[in-house]
Design an enzyme around this catalytic site. Sequence first.
Site, PDB file in Angstrom:
ATOM      1  N   HIS A 133       5.006   6.609   8.080  1.00  0.00           N
ATOM      2  CA  HIS A 133       5.107   5.598   9.130  1.00  0.00           C
ATOM      3  C   HIS A 133       6.503   5.671   9.749  1.00  0.00           C
ATOM      4  O   HIS A 133       7.490   5.776   9.023  1.00  0.00           O
ATOM      5  CB  HIS A 133       5.016   4.175   8.567  1.00  0.00           C
TER       6      HIS A 133
ATOM      7  N   HIS B 293       0.180   5.776   1.002  1.00  0.00           N
ATOM      8  CA  HIS B 293      -0.742   6.781   1.532  1.00  0.00           C
ATOM      9  C   HIS B 293       0.031   8.049   1.833  1.00  0.00           C
ATOM     10  O   HIS B 293       1.273   8.045   1.835  1.00  0.00           O
ATOM     11  CB  HIS B 293      -1.451   6.250   2.787  1.00  0.00           C
TER      12      HIS B 293
ATOM     13  N   GLU C 131       0.829  -1.217   0.000  1.00  0.00           N
ATOM     14  CA  GLU C 131       0.000   0.000   0.000  1.00  0.00           C
ATOM     15  C   GLU C 131       0.854   1.254   0.000  1.00  0.00           C
ATOM     16  O   GLU C 131       2.069   1.194   0.172  1.00  0.00           O
ATOM     17  CB  GLU C 131      -0.891  -0.002   1.253  1.00  0.00           C
TER      18      GLU C 131
ATOM     19  N   HIS D  66       4.848   0.283   0.169  1.00  0.00           N
ATOM     20  CA  HIS D  66       5.543  -0.444   1.225  1.00  0.00           C
ATOM     21  C   HIS D  66       4.804  -1.722   1.588  1.00  0.00           C
ATOM     22  O   HIS D  66       3.584  -1.812   1.432  1.00  0.00           O
ATOM     23  CB  HIS D  66       5.754   0.431   2.467  1.00  0.00           C
TER      24      HIS D  66
ATOM     25  N   CYS E 247       4.510   0.746  15.125  1.00  0.00           N
ATOM     26  CA  CYS E 247       4.314   1.681  14.010  1.00  0.00           C
ATOM     27  C   CYS E 247       3.630   2.936  14.536  1.00  0.00           C
ATOM     28  O   CYS E 247       2.539   2.861  15.105  1.00  0.00           O
ATOM     29  CB  CYS E 247       3.478   1.037  12.914  1.00  0.00           C
TER      30      CYS E 247
HETATM   31 MN    MN Z   1       0.967   1.700   5.554  1.00  0.00          MN
END
Ligand code: MN
Length: 147
Positions: free
Chosen positions: A68, A64, A62, A102, A116
Amino acid sequence: MTHPPVRRFKDFRWDDTSLLAYRQEAGVPFKDVTRQILFEAPDLLGELRYFEVAAQGFSSLERHDHRHAVVILRGHGRCLVGDSVYDVGPLDLVDIPPMTWHQFKASQGEPLGFLCLVNVERDKAQLPSETDLAEMRGNPVIDGFLG
Ligand code: MN
Protein backbone atom coordinates in the site's frame (compact mmCIF):
# COMPACT_ATOMS: atom_id res chain seq x y z
CA MET A 1 -13.38 5.95 -18.60
CA THR A 2 -17.05 6.56 -17.93
CA HIS A 3 -16.61 9.90 -16.19
CA PRO A 4 -15.40 13.29 -17.50
CA PRO A 5 -11.66 14.06 -17.41
CA VAL A 6 -12.11 16.33 -14.39
CA ARG A 7 -14.24 15.34 -11.45
CA ARG A 8 -14.68 18.09 -8.87
CA PHE A 9 -13.85 17.70 -5.21
CA LYS A 10 -16.06 19.05 -2.45
CA ASP A 11 -16.22 18.06 1.20
CA PHE A 12 -14.14 14.94 0.59
CA ARG A 13 -16.45 13.64 -2.11
CA TRP A 14 -15.68 13.58 -5.81
CA ASP A 15 -18.26 14.02 -8.60
CA ASP A 16 -19.36 10.82 -10.34
CA THR A 17 -17.67 8.72 -7.68
CA SER A 18 -19.72 6.37 -5.55
CA LEU A 19 -19.46 6.30 -1.80
CA LEU A 20 -18.97 2.61 -1.05
CA ALA A 21 -18.97 0.48 2.03
CA TYR A 22 -15.48 -0.42 3.20
CA ARG A 23 -15.75 -4.13 2.49
CA GLN A 24 -18.37 -6.69 1.75
CA GLU A 25 -17.07 -9.77 3.52
CA ALA A 26 -18.95 -10.62 6.69
CA GLY A 27 -17.14 -10.92 9.97
CA VAL A 28 -14.28 -8.54 9.17
CA PRO A 29 -13.85 -6.23 12.16
CA PHE A 30 -13.74 -2.53 11.30
CA LYS A 31 -15.66 0.56 12.37
CA ASP A 32 -17.11 3.46 10.36
CA VAL A 33 -15.06 3.35 7.17
CA THR A 34 -16.14 4.48 3.69
CA ARG A 35 -14.38 4.00 0.35
CA GLN A 36 -14.34 5.89 -2.96
CA ILE A 37 -12.54 4.44 -5.96
CA LEU A 38 -10.94 7.47 -7.64
CA PHE A 39 -9.00 5.75 -10.42
CA GLU A 40 -9.43 2.18 -11.62
CA ALA A 41 -6.63 1.95 -14.15
CA PRO A 42 -5.70 -1.55 -15.33
CA ASP A 43 -3.40 0.04 -17.94
CA LEU A 44 -1.44 1.60 -15.08
CA LEU A 45 -1.75 -1.66 -13.11
CA GLY A 46 -3.00 0.50 -10.27
CA GLU A 47 -6.06 1.63 -8.41
CA LEU A 48 -6.30 4.78 -6.29
CA ARG A 49 -8.88 4.81 -3.53
CA TYR A 50 -9.88 7.30 -0.85
CA PHE A 51 -10.83 5.84 2.51
CA GLU A 52 -12.38 7.76 5.32
CA VAL A 53 -12.43 6.46 8.86
CA ALA A 54 -14.93 8.31 11.08
CA ALA A 55 -13.71 9.80 14.37
CA GLN A 56 -12.67 6.95 16.68
CA GLY A 57 -13.23 4.42 13.89
CA PHE A 58 -10.65 2.00 12.53
CA SER A 59 -9.78 0.00 9.44
CA SER A 60 -9.39 -3.76 9.66
CA LEU A 61 -6.19 -5.22 11.08
CA GLU A 62 -4.80 -7.18 8.14
CA ARG A 63 -1.86 -8.17 5.97
CA HIS A 64 -1.44 -9.25 2.37
CA ASP A 65 1.12 -9.73 -0.39
CA HIS A 66 0.36 -6.43 -2.08
CA ARG A 67 1.90 -3.15 -0.99
CA HIS A 68 0.00 0.00 0.00
CA ALA A 69 1.14 3.55 -0.70
CA VAL A 70 -0.93 5.85 1.52
CA VAL A 71 -1.20 9.65 1.62
CA ILE A 72 -3.14 11.13 4.53
CA LEU A 73 -5.50 13.85 3.27
CA ARG A 74 -7.43 14.90 6.35
CA GLY A 75 -7.57 14.44 10.08
CA HIS A 76 -5.22 12.77 12.48
CA GLY A 77 -4.82 9.31 13.80
CA ARG A 78 -2.42 6.49 14.38
CA CYS A 79 -1.35 3.60 12.25
CA LEU A 80 0.22 0.28 13.00
CA VAL A 81 2.79 -0.86 10.45
CA GLY A 82 4.51 -4.07 11.48
CA ASP A 83 5.98 -3.65 14.97
CA SER A 84 5.58 0.12 15.14
CA VAL A 85 2.81 2.64 15.76
CA TYR A 86 2.95 6.11 14.17
CA ASP A 87 0.99 9.32 14.64
CA VAL A 88 -0.15 10.51 11.23
CA GLY A 89 -1.64 13.71 9.85
CA PRO A 90 -2.28 15.55 6.59
CA LEU A 91 0.13 14.79 3.75
CA ASP A 92 2.14 12.21 5.67
CA LEU A 93 3.11 9.26 3.47
CA VAL A 94 2.75 5.72 4.75
CA ASP A 95 4.41 2.86 2.92
CA ILE A 96 3.07 -0.53 3.95
CA PRO A 97 5.30 -3.36 2.73
CA PRO A 98 3.97 -6.78 1.68
CA MET A 99 2.85 -9.18 4.42
CA THR A 100 3.01 -6.54 7.16
CA TRP A 101 0.23 -6.22 9.73
CA HIS A 102 -1.39 -2.81 9.45
CA GLN A 103 -4.34 -0.84 10.77
CA PHE A 104 -5.46 2.81 10.80
CA LYS A 105 -7.31 4.42 13.70
CA ALA A 106 -8.85 7.90 13.61
CA SER A 107 -8.45 10.30 16.53
CA GLN A 108 -11.38 11.65 18.49
CA GLY A 109 -13.31 14.50 16.98
CA GLU A 110 -12.35 14.27 13.30
CA PRO A 111 -12.34 11.72 10.51
CA LEU A 112 -9.10 10.32 9.17
CA GLY A 113 -9.09 10.35 5.36
CA PHE A 114 -6.38 8.93 3.14
CA LEU A 115 -5.55 8.00 -0.42
CA CYS A 116 -4.37 4.45 -0.94
CA LEU A 117 -2.64 3.20 -4.08
CA VAL A 118 -2.73 -0.54 -4.78
CA ASN A 119 -2.25 -2.96 -7.65
CA VAL A 120 -5.37 -3.71 -9.68
CA GLU A 121 -4.62 -7.43 -9.39
CA ARG A 122 -4.06 -8.12 -5.72
CA ASP A 123 -4.43 -10.85 -3.16
CA LYS A 124 -7.16 -10.92 -0.55
CA ALA A 125 -6.34 -9.52 2.88
CA GLN A 126 -5.53 -12.00 5.63
CA LEU A 127 -6.93 -11.43 9.11
CA PRO A 128 -4.97 -12.35 12.24
CA SER A 129 -5.63 -15.72 13.85
CA GLU A 130 -5.91 -15.95 17.64
CA THR A 131 -2.25 -17.06 17.63
CA ASP A 132 -1.20 -14.07 15.50
CA LEU A 133 -3.10 -11.72 17.82
CA ALA A 134 -1.54 -13.23 20.94
CA GLU A 135 1.90 -12.84 19.36
CA MET A 136 1.20 -9.21 18.43
CA ARG A 137 -0.10 -8.43 21.93
CA GLY A 138 3.20 -9.73 23.29
CA ASN A 139 4.63 -6.45 22.02
CA PRO A 140 3.49 -3.71 24.47
CA VAL A 141 3.48 -1.09 21.71
CA ILE A 142 1.09 -3.12 19.58
CA ASP A 143 -0.96 -4.19 22.61
CA GLY A 144 -1.45 -0.52 23.56
CA PHE A 145 -2.46 0.34 20.02
CA LEU A 146 -4.96 -2.52 19.75
CA GLY A 147 -6.49 -1.45 23.09
MN1 MN B 1 -4.51 -3.43 3.61
